[in-house]
Design a protein around this motif. Sequence first.
Motif, PDB file in Angstrom:
ATOM      1  N   GLY A 320      58.829  -6.758  24.052  1.00  0.00           N
ATOM      2  CA  GLY A 320      59.127  -7.165  25.425  1.00  0.00           C
ATOM      3  C   GLY A 320      58.096  -6.681  26.420  1.00  0.00           C
ATOM      4  O   GLY A 320      57.648  -7.441  27.289  1.00  0.00           O
ATOM      5  N   THR A 321      57.682  -5.419  26.307  1.00  0.00           N
ATOM      6  CA  THR A 321      56.676  -4.899  27.237  1.00  0.00           C
ATOM      7  C   THR A 321      55.335  -5.611  27.064  1.00  0.00           C
ATOM      8  O   THR A 321      54.646  -5.905  28.043  1.00  0.00           O
ATOM      9  CB  THR A 321      56.476  -3.385  27.040  1.00  0.00           C
ATOM     10  OG1 THR A 321      56.153  -3.123  25.662  1.00  0.00           O
ATOM     11  CG2 THR A 321      57.722  -2.610  27.418  1.00  0.00           C
ATOM     12  N   SER A 322      54.986  -5.908  25.811  1.00  0.00           N
ATOM     13  CA  SER A 322      53.713  -6.592  25.553  1.00  0.00           C
ATOM     14  C   SER A 322      53.722  -8.008  26.131  1.00  0.00           C
ATOM     15  O   SER A 322      52.750  -8.452  26.746  1.00  0.00           O
ATOM     16  CB  SER A 322      53.439  -6.639  24.047  1.00  0.00           C
ATOM     17  OG  SER A 322      53.303  -5.340  23.520  1.00  0.00           O
ATOM     18  N   ILE A 323      54.828  -8.722  25.910  1.00  0.00           N
ATOM     19  CA  ILE A 323      54.934 -10.082  26.445  1.00  0.00           C
ATOM     20  C   ILE A 323      54.912 -10.063  27.958  1.00  0.00           C
ATOM     21  O   ILE A 323      54.224 -10.867  28.612  1.00  0.00           O
ATOM     22  CB  ILE A 323      56.222 -10.757  25.941  1.00  0.00           C
ATOM     23  CG1 ILE A 323      56.168 -10.971  24.426  1.00  0.00           C
ATOM     24  CG2 ILE A 323      56.448 -12.100  26.651  1.00  0.00           C
ATOM     25  CD1 ILE A 323      57.471 -11.470  23.838  1.00  0.00           C
ATOM     26  N   LEU A 324      55.641  -9.126  28.542  1.00  0.00           N
ATOM     27  CA  LEU A 324      55.727  -9.063  30.006  1.00  0.00           C
ATOM     28  C   LEU A 324      54.372  -8.725  30.617  1.00  0.00           C
ATOM     29  O   LEU A 324      53.958  -9.341  31.609  1.00  0.00           O
ATOM     30  CB  LEU A 324      56.777  -8.026  30.407  1.00  0.00           C
ATOM     31  CG  LEU A 324      57.063  -7.866  31.902  1.00  0.00           C
ATOM     32  CD1 LEU A 324      57.402  -9.212  32.537  1.00  0.00           C
ATOM     33  CD2 LEU A 324      58.195  -6.860  32.119  1.00  0.00           C
ATOM     34  N   HIS A 325      53.662  -7.772  30.017  1.00  0.00           N
ATOM     35  CA  HIS A 325      52.346  -7.416  30.549  1.00  0.00           C
ATOM     36  C   HIS A 325      51.355  -8.566  30.382  1.00  0.00           C
ATOM     37  O   HIS A 325      50.566  -8.858  31.287  1.00  0.00           O
ATOM     38  CB  HIS A 325      51.813  -6.165  29.857  1.00  0.00           C
ATOM     39  CG  HIS A 325      50.531  -5.668  30.443  1.00  0.00           C
ATOM     40  ND1 HIS A 325      49.303  -6.128  30.041  1.00  0.00           N
ATOM     41  CD2 HIS A 325      50.281  -4.768  31.434  1.00  0.00           C
ATOM     42  CE1 HIS A 325      48.349  -5.542  30.738  1.00  0.00           C
ATOM     43  NE2 HIS A 325      48.914  -4.711  31.590  1.00  0.00           N
ATOM     44  N   ALA A 326      51.389  -9.221  29.217  1.00  0.00           N
ATOM     45  CA  ALA A 326      50.486 -10.351  28.986  1.00  0.00           C
ATOM     46  C   ALA A 326      50.741 -11.474  29.975  1.00  0.00           C
ATOM     47  O   ALA A 326      49.807 -12.093  30.499  1.00  0.00           O
ATOM     48  CB  ALA A 326      50.647 -10.862  27.554  1.00  0.00           C
ATOM     49  N   THR A 327      52.012 -11.750  30.244  1.00  0.00           N
ATOM     50  CA  THR A 327      52.371 -12.814  31.189  1.00  0.00           C
ATOM     51  C   THR A 327      51.910 -12.472  32.592  1.00  0.00           C
ATOM     52  O   THR A 327      51.437 -13.344  33.341  1.00  0.00           O
ATOM     53  CB  THR A 327      53.894 -13.052  31.177  1.00  0.00           C
ATOM     54  OG1 THR A 327      54.331 -13.221  29.827  1.00  0.00           O
ATOM     55  CG2 THR A 327      54.259 -14.291  31.973  1.00  0.00           C
ATOM     56  N   THR A 328      52.027 -11.211  32.956  1.00  0.00           N
ATOM     57  CA  THR A 328      51.541 -10.763  34.259  1.00  0.00           C
ATOM     58  C   THR A 328      50.033 -10.924  34.353  1.00  0.00           C
ATOM     59  O   THR A 328      49.496 -11.402  35.367  1.00  0.00           O
ATOM     60  CB  THR A 328      51.920  -9.286  34.478  1.00  0.00           C
ATOM     61  OG1 THR A 328      53.342  -9.152  34.408  1.00  0.00           O
ATOM     62  CG2 THR A 328      51.441  -8.800  35.837  1.00  0.00           C
ATOM     63  N   THR A 329      49.329 -10.553  33.286  1.00  0.00           N
ATOM     64  CA  THR A 329      47.870 -10.694  33.262  1.00  0.00           C
ATOM     65  C   THR A 329      47.454 -12.153  33.419  1.00  0.00           C
ATOM     66  O   THR A 329      46.529 -12.477  34.176  1.00  0.00           O
ATOM     67  CB  THR A 329      47.304 -10.140  31.940  1.00  0.00           C
ATOM     68  OG1 THR A 329      47.669  -8.766  31.802  1.00  0.00           O
ATOM     69  CG2 THR A 329      45.784 -10.265  31.901  1.00  0.00           C
ATOM     70  N   LEU A 330      48.129 -13.030  32.698  1.00  0.00           N
ATOM     71  CA  LEU A 330      47.826 -14.457  32.794  1.00  0.00           C
ATOM     72  C   LEU A 330      48.042 -14.971  34.213  1.00  0.00           C
ATOM     73  O   LEU A 330      47.215 -15.718  34.752  1.00  0.00           O
ATOM     74  CB  LEU A 330      48.723 -15.241  31.829  1.00  0.00           C
ATOM     75  CG  LEU A 330      48.399 -15.115  30.343  1.00  0.00           C
ATOM     76  CD1 LEU A 330      49.588 -15.570  29.507  1.00  0.00           C
ATOM     77  CD2 LEU A 330      47.161 -15.941  29.998  1.00  0.00           C
ATOM     78  N   THR A 331      49.155 -14.596  34.806  1.00  0.00           N
ATOM     79  CA  THR A 331      49.488 -15.088  36.147  1.00  0.00           C
ATOM     80  C   THR A 331      48.486 -14.600  37.173  1.00  0.00           C
ATOM     81  O   THR A 331      48.043 -15.362  38.046  1.00  0.00           O
ATOM     82  CB  THR A 331      50.911 -14.640  36.536  1.00  0.00           C
ATOM     83  OG1 THR A 331      51.830 -15.025  35.515  1.00  0.00           O
ATOM     84  CG2 THR A 331      51.337 -15.277  37.851  1.00  0.00           C
ATOM     85  N   ILE A 332      48.111 -13.326  37.070  1.00  0.00           N
ATOM     86  CA  ILE A 332      47.150 -12.747  38.007  1.00  0.00           C
ATOM     87  C   ILE A 332      45.748 -13.311  37.774  1.00  0.00           C
ATOM     88  O   ILE A 332      45.084 -13.812  38.689  1.00  0.00           O
ATOM     89  CB  ILE A 332      47.108 -11.214  37.863  1.00  0.00           C
ATOM     90  CG1 ILE A 332      48.365 -10.583  38.474  1.00  0.00           C
ATOM     91  CG2 ILE A 332      45.857 -10.636  38.516  1.00  0.00           C
ATOM     92  CD1 ILE A 332      48.407 -10.596  39.971  1.00  0.00           C
ATOM     93  N   ASN A 333      45.284 -13.237  36.538  1.00  0.00           N
ATOM     94  CA  ASN A 333      43.891 -13.537  36.209  1.00  0.00           C
ATOM     95  C   ASN A 333      43.561 -15.022  36.261  1.00  0.00           C
ATOM     96  O   ASN A 333      42.473 -15.411  36.704  1.00  0.00           O
ATOM     97  CB  ASN A 333      43.572 -12.995  34.818  1.00  0.00           C
ATOM     98  CG  ASN A 333      42.087 -13.010  34.516  1.00  0.00           C
ATOM     99  OD1 ASN A 333      41.335 -12.185  35.027  1.00  0.00           O
ATOM    100  ND2 ASN A 333      41.663 -13.941  33.680  1.00  0.00           N
ATOM    101  N   ASP A 334      44.505 -15.866  35.828  1.00  0.00           N
ATOM    102  CA  ASP A 334      44.187 -17.280  35.647  1.00  0.00           C
ATOM    103  C   ASP A 334      44.883 -18.210  36.626  1.00  0.00           C
ATOM    104  O   ASP A 334      44.672 -19.416  36.574  1.00  0.00           O
ATOM    105  CB  ASP A 334      44.538 -17.714  34.220  1.00  0.00           C
ATOM    106  CG  ASP A 334      43.780 -16.911  33.195  1.00  0.00           C
ATOM    107  OD1 ASP A 334      42.553 -17.034  33.145  1.00  0.00           O
ATOM    108  OD2 ASP A 334      44.408 -16.136  32.461  1.00  0.00           O
ATOM    109  N   PHE A 335      45.696 -17.631  37.482  1.00  0.00           N
ATOM    110  CA  PHE A 335      46.377 -18.503  38.442  1.00  0.00           C
ATOM    111  C   PHE A 335      46.201 -18.000  39.877  1.00  0.00           C
ATOM    112  O   PHE A 335      45.545 -18.638  40.685  1.00  0.00           O
ATOM    113  CB  PHE A 335      47.859 -18.612  38.086  1.00  0.00           C
ATOM    114  CG  PHE A 335      48.601 -19.624  38.905  1.00  0.00           C
ATOM    115  CD1 PHE A 335      48.316 -20.972  38.780  1.00  0.00           C
ATOM    116  CD2 PHE A 335      49.568 -19.226  39.811  1.00  0.00           C
ATOM    117  CE1 PHE A 335      48.989 -21.915  39.555  1.00  0.00           C
ATOM    118  CE2 PHE A 335      50.245 -20.153  40.581  1.00  0.00           C
ATOM    119  CZ  PHE A 335      49.956 -21.503  40.451  1.00  0.00           C
TER     120      PHE A 335
END
Length: 460
Positions: A320-335
Amino acid sequence: MNALDTIILILAITTVVTVGIFSGRNSNTADEFLLAGKSINKLQAGFSMAATDFGGSGLVAAIGYCYMVGMSGMWWNLAAAPAFLVIDLWLADKFNKMDGATLPEYLGQRYSSAVEYLATVTHVLTNIAALSVQFTVACATLYSITGFSTRISLVISVILVILLTGGGLKSVVNTDAALFVIIVLSVLISVPVMIRNGGGLSSITSQLPGGFTSIASLGFWTPFSWFVLCLLNYSTNQNYIQRMVSAKDEGTARFGACFTAAFYLIISVAIGLIGISSYVLMPGVEDTNTIFPRMLIEFFPHGLIGLGVSGVFAATISTGTSILHATTTLTINDFLKKLAKRENTTDKQTVVISRVLVVVIALLSMILSLFSSNIINVIYIAGLFYGVSVFVPMLMGMYSEKPTAKAALITMITTIGFSLCWQYWLSEKVPYIGSVPANIMGLIISAILLPTISYLESAK
C-alpha cells in the motif's frame, strides 16, 4: 486475540512506524521525497521490491485461491519469479539509466506529451484500484480476528499507510525492509503449524480431491497469462520502476529484481501448502478471503496469532505504501508539474503538495475498497487498463528509433479498448482463439499496430 497477541501486533506496528518516521525526517526536497536521492542500496532494493510486490493478493488472496483449486493456485505467486528474472536480465539496468523519474516521463520524452498524459492517467487509475485491494485485505483480516467493523478496520489501515508514506521514498523503502522480515516469518511459521495440525503432509494429501496436489491443473493459458501480467506490471508499474530508478547503480537495480525472483520461488510453495492444509482443516469456507485470518484463530497458539496478523498487515501495508507513493510521484512529476511551470514550483512546495496528494489518493482508494471483493480479478483488470497498453511502446521505443509518437498514441488507445472488449465480450464470441487471455491478445494487437502505423507514417 489475547493480551500477548495484541502486544506483539502493537510492537510490530510501533517498530515499523518508528522506522518510517525516522527514515523520512530528512525528506525535505523533491529529489529526496520522490527518489530518495538515488541512494537505494542492495539490501533496501531487494527487501523493498519483494515486500512491495507481495501484498494482500499474494498472501490472503493466493491462500484462498489454493484453497479452491489446490497447489496449482501457487502459480499466482510463482509466475512472478520468471517475470522478475526477465526484468533482471533485460530491463533493470535501462531503468536505472533512464533519463526521468517515471516511465510516463520517459514515454513523453520518447514520443509526445499526449502519450505521457495518457500513460499517467491510466497508471494512476490502475494504482488507485490496486491500493483499494490492499485496504480490502487488511479490513477482512482485522474484522475476522478482532471483530472490528469494516469501517474501523479501514480507517486504521488508511491512517497507517498515509503515515508511512508521508516521509517519502526513503521512509517507504526502509519500512518495506522491516515489513519484509515480518512477512517472511509469518508465512514460514504458518507452514509447519498447519501441516502439524493436519496430521502431517501425507495425511493432508490423502484427504484432498484428485488433482489437488498437481501444479498443472490450471492448464497452460492461465499461468502463462499471469506470467504476462507480472511481466507487464514489473516493467511498466512505477511501484517497481521507482526502486530501480532510485538504486545507486545498475548492479543494485538488477540485484533487487533477482532477489525478488528467488523470494517468490520459496514463498509460492509455502502459500500452496498453507492453502491445501486449510482445505482439509477448514472445509466449506465460502469467503476465501477469510481463510488466513480464520486459520490464525483456529490453529495458532497465542503469540503466533499476533505474528500472523502482523504478517497480513505487513503484506498489505508494504504494498500500500509503495503504490501510494508511486501514484503521488506520477501525479506530481507527470501531471501537475506539466500543467504549471516547473521553475515556479519550489522544492518545499513540491513536498507539501506531495504529502497532500498522499492523503487524497489514499481516501479515494479507501472509498473504492468498499466496492471491491474479488481481489485477483481487480488486479487482473487493472493490468489490462495500463500495463498492456504501454509495454510495447516502451520496449520498442528503448530499442528502436522507428516507432512514432502518433503511432504510439493510437496503439495505446486501441489496445486499452480492445483488451477490455476482449475480456468482457469478444472472447465468448470468437471461435478457436476465444480462450486466449485478454492481456496476451492486447499485446499481440499492440505489437502489430505500433510498427505498422509507424511504417505507414514514414512511407508518406
